[in-house]
Scaffold this active site. Sequence first.
Site, PDB file in Angstrom:
ATOM      1  N   GLU A  46       0.824  -1.209   0.000  1.00 17.26           N
ATOM      2  CA  GLU A  46       0.000   0.000   0.000  1.00 17.26           C
ATOM      3  C   GLU A  46       0.863   1.266   0.000  1.00 17.26           C
ATOM      4  OE1 GLU A  46      -2.127  -2.912   2.883  1.00 17.26           O
ATOM      5  OE2 GLU A  46      -0.148  -2.639   1.993  1.00 17.26           O
ATOM      6  N   THR A 155      11.977 -44.082  -7.804  1.00 12.65           N
ATOM      7  CA  THR A 155      12.742 -42.843  -7.661  1.00 12.65           C
ATOM      8  C   THR A 155      14.215 -43.020  -7.999  1.00 12.65           C
ATOM      9  OG1 THR A 155      13.188 -43.293  -5.314  1.00 12.65           O
ATOM     10  CG2 THR A 155      11.193 -42.041  -5.848  1.00 12.65           C
ATOM     11  N   ALA A 156      14.657 -44.256  -8.116  1.00 14.02           N
ATOM     12  CA  ALA A 156      16.057 -44.543  -8.438  1.00 14.02           C
ATOM     13  C   ALA A 156      16.189 -46.013  -8.784  1.00 14.02           C
ATOM     14  CB  ALA A 156      16.954 -44.205  -7.248  1.00 14.02           C
ATOM     15  N   ALA A 158      17.914 -49.744  -8.261  1.00 13.23           N
ATOM     16  CA  ALA A 158      18.158 -50.486  -7.022  1.00 13.23           C
ATOM     17  C   ALA A 158      19.487 -50.090  -6.397  1.00 13.23           C
ATOM     18  CB  ALA A 158      18.116 -51.977  -7.291  1.00 13.23           C
ATOM     19  N   THR A 190      20.047 -38.588   1.792  1.00 14.80           N
ATOM     20  CA  THR A 190      20.120 -37.861   0.523  1.00 14.80           C
ATOM     21  C   THR A 190      21.447 -37.127   0.404  1.00 14.80           C
ATOM     22  OG1 THR A 190      17.715 -37.596   0.413  1.00 14.80           O
ATOM     23  CG2 THR A 190      19.036 -36.037  -0.861  1.00 14.80           C
ATOM     24  N   ARG A 201      19.336 -21.840  -7.661  1.00 17.19           N
ATOM     25  CA  ARG A 201      20.189 -21.430  -8.769  1.00 17.19           C
ATOM     26  C   ARG A 201      19.318 -20.864  -9.887  1.00 17.19           C
ATOM     27  NH1 ARG A 201      21.705 -26.104  -6.613  1.00 17.19           N
ATOM     28  NH2 ARG A 201      20.708 -27.389  -8.212  1.00 17.19           N
ATOM     29  N   GLU A 287      12.694 -32.176   0.425  1.00 14.00           N
ATOM     30  CA  GLU A 287      13.416 -32.711  -0.727  1.00 14.00           C
ATOM     31  C   GLU A 287      14.296 -33.849  -0.233  1.00 14.00           C
ATOM     32  OE1 GLU A 287      14.628 -29.772  -3.816  1.00 14.00           O
ATOM     33  OE2 GLU A 287      14.690 -28.393  -2.117  1.00 14.00           O
TER      34      GLU A 287
END
Length: 357
Positions: A46, A155-156, A158, A190, A201, A287
């Site tokens: 404002e 997700t990946a 083995a 992770t 980034r 994440e």
Amino acid sequence: MQRCLELALKGEYSSKPNPRVGCLIVKEGQILAEGWHQFAGEVHAEVHALNQAKASASGASLYVTLEPCSHHGRTAPCCDAIIAAGLSKVVYGMIDPNPEVAGKGISKLKNAGIEVVGPLLAEKCADLNPGFIKRMTTALPYVRCKMAMSSDGRTAMASGESKWITGDEARLDVQKWRARSSASITGIETIIADDPSLNVRLDDAEVLQPLRVICDSKLRLSNSAKTLQTAGNILLVSAIEKEFIASPTQVADLEQIFLPGEENKIDLYTLLQYLAREKECNEVLIESGSTLAGAFIKAGLVDEIILYMAPKLLGHEGLPLFTLPGLENMEDQISLEYSDVSLLDKDCRMRVRVLNK
């Protein structure tokens, strides 16, 4: 008000921990000035607009996505500036959930003889600030969990190999979600497996880097971790009271806290409380791998899942999306609701709300 919504998003990455707010001043059908909240500690939307309109604001109407504040915080009350400028009308999008405001701004404007209209497009205005609203009403941040998977839900491989499941456009989208978050949470598995930097980034000078939170129950973090060699703030959370000894070459500013929970694991609920109350985190992005992500979901702490799916098959031996022990019968299922499905080049992004938290 639609234009105010667009203006508010100019502060999408920079206004935290304050809400994203857009404002414009209109007189005789013409827009005199526009404003948005850019950085905490600087003028609100404002006042940003009033500073542009100057004396011509007298008798004009002001449109704003969030009820003008009536209290002294880092800046003076916006209501006082609106009254002093001689505005005749204020149209607001939604009530401010901050208990220090919550209707008091509207009352102050009305008592000053200003016509007040609203709420207007309240649901869209609320969508601007799910984290601020949740933090003000529950003392917890809004929690998103970001995951990437193949079309068969892996997700990946083995072996743990996962770079890269998704393409460039999907990974750029992740950067944007990270940039709008106050904190990014990951687990030590992770860090060990992928060694991420976890910083934003993007080519945007107004991005405020999120707090990087590392959940490390047994304190296995290595001094050589890339995230420690990346500038910014890190919160190291462990379940054992053992001090992390920083390396002389460490670049990041690290703070350590101890939050022991059951079975020698971190108390995730208390962690989120800490992030909301002590760090003023509005939106948090998880994440992590399947174990920590699954633990947050099982604890009922995830509001939304952002799921990137690549048109690939990794096979039945690949790693699962979430580790969710105890789901043995259909009645144990965790229900989700799709809110958005989009294509990002060859990948698909699904936003889903967690219902039975």
